[in-house]
Design a protein around this motif. Structure first.
Motif, PDB file in Angstrom:
ATOM      1  N   ASN A  75      53.446  -2.640   6.662  1.00 54.12           N
ATOM      2  CA  ASN A  75      54.515  -2.224   7.566  1.00 54.12           C
ATOM      3  C   ASN A  75      54.600  -3.120   8.796  1.00 54.12           C
ATOM      4  O   ASN A  75      55.692  -3.499   9.218  1.00 54.12           O
ATOM      5  CB  ASN A  75      54.311  -0.759   7.990  1.00 54.12           C
ATOM      6  CG  ASN A  75      54.581   0.198   6.863  1.00 54.12           C
ATOM      7  OD1 ASN A  75      55.334  -0.102   5.945  1.00 54.12           O
ATOM      8  ND2 ASN A  75      53.951   1.357   6.919  1.00 54.12           N
ATOM      9  N   ILE A  76      53.464  -3.464   9.353  1.00 52.39           N
ATOM     10  CA  ILE A  76      53.444  -4.344  10.526  1.00 52.39           C
ATOM     11  C   ILE A  76      53.970  -5.718  10.174  1.00 52.39           C
ATOM     12  O   ILE A  76      54.765  -6.311  10.918  1.00 52.39           O
ATOM     13  CB  ILE A  76      52.021  -4.418  11.118  1.00 52.39           C
ATOM     14  CG1 ILE A  76      51.644  -3.069  11.740  1.00 52.39           C
ATOM     15  CG2 ILE A  76      51.919  -5.523  12.159  1.00 52.39           C
ATOM     16  CD1 ILE A  76      50.199  -2.961  12.150  1.00 52.39           C
ATOM     17  N   SER A  77      53.578  -6.243   9.023  1.00 56.83           N
ATOM     18  CA  SER A  77      54.051  -7.572   8.623  1.00 56.83           C
ATOM     19  C   SER A  77      55.544  -7.575   8.337  1.00 56.83           C
ATOM     20  O   SER A  77      56.242  -8.547   8.630  1.00 56.83           O
ATOM     21  CB  SER A  77      53.261  -8.087   7.420  1.00 56.83           C
ATOM     22  OG  SER A  77      53.474  -7.258   6.311  1.00 56.83           O
ATOM     23  N   ILE A  86      57.774  -5.612   9.814  1.00 57.90           N
ATOM     24  CA  ILE A  86      58.429  -5.551  11.122  1.00 57.90           C
ATOM     25  C   ILE A  86      58.436  -6.922  11.780  1.00 57.90           C
ATOM     26  O   ILE A  86      59.453  -7.364  12.322  1.00 57.90           O
ATOM     27  CB  ILE A  86      57.745  -4.489  12.016  1.00 57.90           C
ATOM     28  CG1 ILE A  86      58.036  -3.101  11.479  1.00 57.90           C
ATOM     29  CG2 ILE A  86      58.207  -4.617  13.469  1.00 57.90           C
ATOM     30  CD1 ILE A  86      57.232  -2.000  12.133  1.00 57.90           C
ATOM     31  N   ILE A  87      57.312  -7.612  11.736  1.00 61.82           N
ATOM     32  CA  ILE A  87      57.228  -8.953  12.319  1.00 61.82           C
ATOM     33  C   ILE A  87      58.191  -9.898  11.605  1.00 61.82           C
ATOM     34  O   ILE A  87      58.871 -10.716  12.237  1.00 61.82           O
ATOM     35  CB  ILE A  87      55.776  -9.479  12.267  1.00 61.82           C
ATOM     36  CG1 ILE A  87      54.902  -8.678  13.242  1.00 61.82           C
ATOM     37  CG2 ILE A  87      55.711 -10.964  12.593  1.00 61.82           C
ATOM     38  CD1 ILE A  87      53.423  -8.965  13.120  1.00 61.82           C
ATOM     39  N   ALA A  88      58.293  -9.792  10.290  1.00 67.63           N
ATOM     40  CA  ALA A  88      59.196 -10.654   9.525  1.00 67.63           C
ATOM     41  C   ALA A  88      60.651 -10.363   9.864  1.00 67.63           C
ATOM     42  O   ALA A  88      61.455 -11.285  10.050  1.00 67.63           O
ATOM     43  CB  ALA A  88      58.946 -10.483   8.030  1.00 67.63           C
ATOM     44  N   VAL A 103      61.850  -9.111  12.684  1.00 64.16           N
ATOM     45  CA  VAL A 103      62.113  -9.591  14.043  1.00 64.16           C
ATOM     46  C   VAL A 103      62.223 -11.113  14.061  1.00 64.16           C
ATOM     47  O   VAL A 103      63.118 -11.676  14.712  1.00 64.16           O
ATOM     48  CB  VAL A 103      61.021  -9.085  15.007  1.00 64.16           C
ATOM     49  CG1 VAL A 103      61.111  -9.767  16.360  1.00 64.16           C
ATOM     50  CG2 VAL A 103      61.113  -7.582  15.172  1.00 64.16           C
ATOM     51  N   SER A 104      61.354 -11.796  13.336  1.00 65.26           N
ATOM     52  CA  SER A 104      61.384 -13.261  13.306  1.00 65.26           C
ATOM     53  C   SER A 104      62.677 -13.794  12.704  1.00 65.26           C
ATOM     54  O   SER A 104      63.305 -14.711  13.255  1.00 65.26           O
ATOM     55  CB  SER A 104      60.196 -13.799  12.509  1.00 65.26           C
ATOM     56  OG  SER A 104      58.986 -13.402  13.089  1.00 65.26           O
TER      57      SER A 104
END
Length: 95
Positions: A9-11, A13-15, A17-18
């Motif tokens: 889930n964190i990865s 979200i980071i993807a 946003v990026s």
């Protein structure tokens, strides 16, 4: 939830946003771009970013239909980039 699901889930979200930031920067280049070539590259970059967002959406929802849609958009994006570049260079698309 397990630790692996939390990392996933964190990865994701980071993807998201990026790629969203990359899309915004490409839109800025599309508007501000000094040359027509910069605008063509910005449009192509926006197509690639849109494909990335669609694939991430497919991963998030766990469905495969988004991957097929991303392939269709990739083909259309390639053809439109080539056609626009030919129009800029030669003034016509079909010879």
């Amino acid at each position: 939830m397990s630790l692996a699901a939390d990392f996933m889930n964190i990865s994701l979200i980071i993807a998201f946003v990026s790629i969203a930031l990359a899309q915004i920067m490409a839109m800025i280049r599309l508007v501000v771009g000094p040359d027509t070539g910069d605008r063509i590259l910005a449009l192509d970059t926006m197509v690639v970013n849109a494909i990335g967002l669609i694939v991430l959406l497919g991963i998030t929802q766990g469905t495969r239909i988004y991957f097929e849609a991303s392939m269709i958009i990739a083909m259309l994006g390639f053809v439109s980039t080539v056609a626009y570049a030919r129009f800029v260079l030669r003034g016509d698309i079909i010879e």
